[in-house]
Design a protein around this motif. Structure first.
Motif, PDB file in Angstrom:
ATOM      1  N   ALA A   1       0.824  -1.210   0.000  1.00  0.00           N
ATOM      2  CA  ALA A   1       0.000   0.000   0.000  1.00  0.00           C
ATOM      3  C   ALA A   1       0.859   1.261   0.000  1.00  0.00           C
ATOM      4  O   ALA A   1       0.584   2.210  -0.750  1.00  0.00           O
ATOM      5  CB  ALA A   1      -0.934  -0.010   1.207  1.00  0.00           C
ATOM      6  N   ILE A   2       1.895   1.291   0.828  1.00  0.00           N
ATOM      7  CA  ILE A   2       2.716   2.497   0.907  1.00  0.00           C
ATOM      8  C   ILE A   2       3.751   2.560  -0.212  1.00  0.00           C
ATOM      9  O   ILE A   2       4.329   3.627  -0.460  1.00  0.00           O
ATOM     10  CB  ILE A   2       3.384   2.634   2.291  1.00  0.00           C
ATOM     11  CG1 ILE A   2       4.222   1.403   2.628  1.00  0.00           C
ATOM     12  CG2 ILE A   2       2.330   2.892   3.359  1.00  0.00           C
ATOM     13  CD1 ILE A   2       4.935   1.499   3.977  1.00  0.00           C
ATOM     14  N   LEU A   3       3.987   1.466  -0.913  1.00  0.00           N
ATOM     15  CA  LEU A   3       4.818   1.494  -2.125  1.00  0.00           C
ATOM     16  C   LEU A   3       4.053   2.064  -3.310  1.00  0.00           C
ATOM     17  O   LEU A   3       4.648   2.396  -4.337  1.00  0.00           O
ATOM     18  CB  LEU A   3       5.286   0.077  -2.485  1.00  0.00           C
ATOM     19  CG  LEU A   3       6.623  -0.400  -1.945  1.00  0.00           C
ATOM     20  CD1 LEU A   3       6.833  -1.865  -2.328  1.00  0.00           C
ATOM     21  CD2 LEU A   3       7.768   0.458  -2.494  1.00  0.00           C
ATOM     22  N   GLY A   4       2.731   2.173  -3.183  1.00  0.00           N
ATOM     23  CA  GLY A   4       1.889   2.502  -4.321  1.00  0.00           C
ATOM     24  C   GLY A   4       2.252   3.792  -5.029  1.00  0.00           C
ATOM     25  O   GLY A   4       2.261   3.858  -6.264  1.00  0.00           O
ATOM     26  N   GLU A   5       2.550   4.840  -4.262  1.00  0.00           N
ATOM     27  CA  GLU A   5       2.879   6.134  -4.879  1.00  0.00           C
ATOM     28  C   GLU A   5       4.100   6.000  -5.776  1.00  0.00           C
ATOM     29  O   GLU A   5       4.125   6.511  -6.905  1.00  0.00           O
ATOM     30  CB  GLU A   5       3.124   7.176  -3.796  1.00  0.00           C
ATOM     31  CG  GLU A   5       3.416   8.557  -4.322  1.00  0.00           C
ATOM     32  CD  GLU A   5       2.225   9.215  -4.992  1.00  0.00           C
ATOM     33  OE1 GLU A   5       2.443  10.132  -5.819  1.00  0.00           O
ATOM     34  OE2 GLU A   5       1.071   8.816  -4.701  1.00  0.00           O
TER      35      GLU A   5
ATOM     36  N   TYR B   1       0.079  -6.042  -4.973  1.00  0.00           N
ATOM     37  CA  TYR B   1      -1.286  -5.809  -4.490  1.00  0.00           C
ATOM     38  C   TYR B   1      -2.054  -7.126  -4.376  1.00  0.00           C
ATOM     39  O   TYR B   1      -2.893  -7.296  -3.479  1.00  0.00           O
ATOM     40  CB  TYR B   1      -2.032  -4.868  -5.426  1.00  0.00           C
ATOM     41  CG  TYR B   1      -1.518  -3.444  -5.445  1.00  0.00           C
ATOM     42  CD1 TYR B   1      -0.933  -2.871  -4.321  1.00  0.00           C
ATOM     43  CD2 TYR B   1      -1.618  -2.664  -6.595  1.00  0.00           C
ATOM     44  CE1 TYR B   1      -0.459  -1.570  -4.346  1.00  0.00           C
ATOM     45  CE2 TYR B   1      -1.159  -1.362  -6.628  1.00  0.00           C
ATOM     46  CZ  TYR B   1      -0.573  -0.822  -5.505  1.00  0.00           C
ATOM     47  OH  TYR B   1      -0.116   0.475  -5.535  1.00  0.00           O
ATOM     48  N   THR B   2      -1.767  -8.048  -5.283  1.00  0.00           N
ATOM     49  CA  THR B   2      -2.384  -9.370  -5.188  1.00  0.00           C
ATOM     50  C   THR B   2      -1.930 -10.079  -3.917  1.00  0.00           C
ATOM     51  O   THR B   2      -2.732 -10.718  -3.219  1.00  0.00           O
ATOM     52  CB  THR B   2      -2.043 -10.214  -6.420  1.00  0.00           C
ATOM     53  OG1 THR B   2      -2.557  -9.561  -7.595  1.00  0.00           O
ATOM     54  CG2 THR B   2      -2.654 -11.606  -6.317  1.00  0.00           C
ATOM     55  N   ARG B   3      -0.647  -9.971  -3.599  1.00  0.00           N
ATOM     56  CA  ARG B   3      -0.142 -10.570  -2.356  1.00  0.00           C
ATOM     57  C   ARG B   3      -0.830  -9.942  -1.144  1.00  0.00           C
ATOM     58  O   ARG B   3      -1.195 -10.643  -0.186  1.00  0.00           O
ATOM     59  CB  ARG B   3       1.373 -10.376  -2.256  1.00  0.00           C
ATOM     60  CG  ARG B   3       2.170 -11.176  -3.272  1.00  0.00           C
ATOM     61  CD  ARG B   3       2.151 -12.653  -2.949  1.00  0.00           C
ATOM     62  NE  ARG B   3       2.823 -13.414  -3.979  1.00  0.00           N
ATOM     63  CZ  ARG B   3       2.235 -13.993  -5.018  1.00  0.00           C
ATOM     64  NH1 ARG B   3       0.909 -13.896  -5.156  1.00  0.00           N
ATOM     65  NH2 ARG B   3       2.908 -14.677  -5.897  1.00  0.00           N
TER      66      ARG B   3
ATOM     67  N   ASN C   1      -6.539  -0.887  -4.919  1.00  0.00           N
ATOM     68  CA  ASN C   1      -5.216  -0.638  -5.503  1.00  0.00           C
ATOM     69  C   ASN C   1      -4.962  -1.543  -6.699  1.00  0.00           C
ATOM     70  O   ASN C   1      -4.426  -1.098  -7.727  1.00  0.00           O
ATOM     71  CB  ASN C   1      -4.138  -0.865  -4.450  1.00  0.00           C
ATOM     72  CG  ASN C   1      -4.143   0.196  -3.367  1.00  0.00           C
ATOM     73  OD1 ASN C   1      -4.602   1.309  -3.572  1.00  0.00           O
ATOM     74  ND2 ASN C   1      -3.639  -0.165  -2.187  1.00  0.00           N
ATOM     75  N   LEU C   2      -5.341  -2.792  -6.565  1.00  0.00           N
ATOM     76  CA  LEU C   2      -5.140  -3.740  -7.655  1.00  0.00           C
ATOM     77  C   LEU C   2      -5.926  -3.305  -8.895  1.00  0.00           C
ATOM     78  O   LEU C   2      -5.413  -3.361 -10.014  1.00  0.00           O
ATOM     79  CB  LEU C   2      -5.579  -5.137  -7.211  1.00  0.00           C
ATOM     80  CG  LEU C   2      -5.498  -6.254  -8.253  1.00  0.00           C
ATOM     81  CD1 LEU C   2      -4.083  -6.409  -8.785  1.00  0.00           C
ATOM     82  CD2 LEU C   2      -5.996  -7.569  -7.646  1.00  0.00           C
ATOM     83  N   GLY C   3      -7.154  -2.865  -8.696  1.00  0.00           N
ATOM     84  CA  GLY C   3      -7.949  -2.418  -9.833  1.00  0.00           C
ATOM     85  C   GLY C   3      -7.298  -1.273 -10.577  1.00  0.00           C
ATOM     86  O   GLY C   3      -7.309  -1.230 -11.817  1.00  0.00           O
TER      87      GLY C   3
ATOM     88  N   ALA D   1     -13.996  -4.004  -4.185  1.00  0.00           N
ATOM     89  CA  ALA D   1     -13.578  -3.010  -3.201  1.00  0.00           C
ATOM     90  C   ALA D   1     -14.756  -2.183  -2.705  1.00  0.00           C
ATOM     91  O   ALA D   1     -14.950  -2.031  -1.496  1.00  0.00           O
ATOM     92  CB  ALA D   1     -12.512  -2.095  -3.813  1.00  0.00           C
ATOM     93  N   ARG D   2     -15.552  -1.672  -3.622  1.00  0.00           N
ATOM     94  CA  ARG D   2     -16.634  -0.776  -3.188  1.00  0.00           C
ATOM     95  C   ARG D   2     -17.703  -1.554  -2.421  1.00  0.00           C
ATOM     96  O   ARG D   2     -18.276  -1.039  -1.453  1.00  0.00           O
ATOM     97  CB  ARG D   2     -17.204  -0.010  -4.369  1.00  0.00           C
ATOM     98  CG  ARG D   2     -17.890  -0.775  -5.466  1.00  0.00           C
ATOM     99  CD  ARG D   2     -19.394  -0.790  -5.256  1.00  0.00           C
ATOM    100  NE  ARG D   2     -20.084  -1.512  -6.321  1.00  0.00           N
ATOM    101  CZ  ARG D   2     -21.310  -1.976  -6.190  1.00  0.00           C
ATOM    102  NH1 ARG D   2     -21.967  -1.841  -5.050  1.00  0.00           N
ATOM    103  NH2 ARG D   2     -21.885  -2.610  -7.173  1.00  0.00           N
ATOM    104  N   GLN D   3     -17.959  -2.810  -2.786  1.00  0.00           N
ATOM    105  CA  GLN D   3     -18.914  -3.614  -2.039  1.00  0.00           C
ATOM    106  C   GLN D   3     -18.429  -3.861  -0.615  1.00  0.00           C
ATOM    107  O   GLN D   3     -19.200  -3.774   0.351  1.00  0.00           O
ATOM    108  CB  GLN D   3     -19.156  -4.943  -2.753  1.00  0.00           C
ATOM    109  CG  GLN D   3     -19.921  -4.813  -4.056  1.00  0.00           C
ATOM    110  CD  GLN D   3     -19.835  -6.065  -4.915  1.00  0.00           C
ATOM    111  OE1 GLN D   3     -19.157  -7.042  -4.560  1.00  0.00           O
ATOM    112  NE2 GLN D   3     -20.510  -6.050  -6.060  1.00  0.00           N
ATOM    113  N   THR D   4     -17.148  -4.157  -0.484  1.00  0.00           N
ATOM    114  CA  THR D   4     -16.604  -4.463   0.839  1.00  0.00           C
ATOM    115  C   THR D   4     -16.516  -3.212   1.698  1.00  0.00           C
ATOM    116  O   THR D   4     -16.819  -3.249   2.902  1.00  0.00           O
ATOM    117  CB  THR D   4     -15.229  -5.134   0.707  1.00  0.00           C
ATOM    118  OG1 THR D   4     -15.339  -6.279  -0.143  1.00  0.00           O
ATOM    119  CG2 THR D   4     -14.712  -5.581   2.069  1.00  0.00           C
ATOM    120  N   PHE D   5     -16.094  -2.097   1.109  1.00  0.00           N
ATOM    121  CA  PHE D   5     -16.069  -0.850   1.875  1.00  0.00           C
ATOM    122  C   PHE D   5     -17.473  -0.499   2.371  1.00  0.00           C
ATOM    123  O   PHE D   5     -17.639   0.001   3.494  1.00  0.00           O
ATOM    124  CB  PHE D   5     -15.519   0.298   1.022  1.00  0.00           C
ATOM    125  CG  PHE D   5     -14.022   0.305   0.894  1.00  0.00           C
ATOM    126  CD1 PHE D   5     -13.216   0.160   2.008  1.00  0.00           C
ATOM    127  CD2 PHE D   5     -13.415   0.475  -0.349  1.00  0.00           C
ATOM    128  CE1 PHE D   5     -11.825   0.181   1.901  1.00  0.00           C
ATOM    129  CE2 PHE D   5     -12.032   0.506  -0.473  1.00  0.00           C
ATOM    130  CZ  PHE D   5     -11.237   0.356   0.650  1.00  0.00           C
TER     131      PHE D   5
END
Length: 237
Positions: free
Chosen positions: A100-104, A119-121, A141-143, A162-166
């Motif tokens: 997540a923090i590597l994303g940028e 992101y899959t991991r 993030n994966l999307g 993601a949106r369903q789970t959020f």
């Protein structure tokens, strides 16, 4: 360091209910834990520098964003290996947080294939440990990474999850982010009506959570779609 990571991933299988690992941690385990913790902390500091706004108080690990970028580039192979090692050995904190923090940095350097992998991991680790909220974040993030490599149907599926789970966990702001990302993926496939609905839900969500900056972005996306901009103009957003 790299040898420590790869050797540990090869020789220490992830604990499971079928094969519990009850041995006391040895010196190598402890060294690995310190190394993974170090990488996660320093990447977190680099992430803060890369996303900083004027006036932000920043970690003193780096003097400026350029130094943070240079460190990320120099340590890149080790950082990717750290994610795989954490996933394999059951270090759930690193396996979920580090991607997540590597994303940028991954976005800036356009390393989207590696982003998809880490992101899959993170998603797999969060799912395995029942961390529903962080699993939703990993799906989102994966999307975004899948969208960048034109794997649009997979991106739509990831953002939808993601949106369903959020929504299920009651995180309205993150749900709005997922709706906006879903709208971008739908727009890039020419599914204008569904994209229109997704951007509308994002606008509502950001308005409800009082995020003026994200609301402006979602409104811009919504407006441009209504103006019937060609789908390819949503390519990088």
């Amino acid at each position: 360091m790299h040898d420590l990571l790869t050797d540990h991933a090869r020789t220490r299988p992830v604990p499971s209910e079928d094969n519990p690992d009850n041995r006391e941690p040895d010196a190598r385990d402890q060294a690995l834990a310190r190394l993974l913790g170090f990488y996660t902390a320093v990447v977190g500091a680099a992430h803060d520098h890369l996303r900083a706004l004027s006036g932000d108080t920043l970690p003193e690990v780096f003097v400026d964003p350029q130094q943070a970028l240079s460190w990320l580039e120099a340590e890149y192979d080790n950082l990717i290996t750290a994610v795989h090692t954490a996933h394999t050995t059951g270090d759930t904190t690193t396996a979920i947080r580090l991607p997540a923090i590597l994303g940028e940095y991954l976005n800036r350097s356009r390393r989207f294939e590696d982003a998809i992998t880490v992101y899959t991991r993170a998603q797999e680790t969060a799912h395995r440990t029942g961390d529903t909220h962080r699993e939703a974040g990993a799906w989102n993030n994966l999307g975004s990474a899948l969208r960048e490599v034109r794997r649009f149907d997979e991106a739509i599926d990831a953002h939808s999850r993601a949106r369903q789970t959020f929504h299920q966990v009651g995180d309205a702001h993150s749900e709005a982010q997922a709706w906006n990302n879903l709208g971008l993926a739908l727009a890039r496939t020419g599914r204008r009506q569904k994209a229109h609905e997704a951007f509308g839900r994002a606008v509502q969500g950001f308005g409800d959570t009082h995020d003026a900056h994200s609301l402006a972005t979602a409104l811009k996306n919504w407006s441009e779609l209504q103006q019937r901009r060609p789908w390819w103009q949503f390519w990088r957003r």
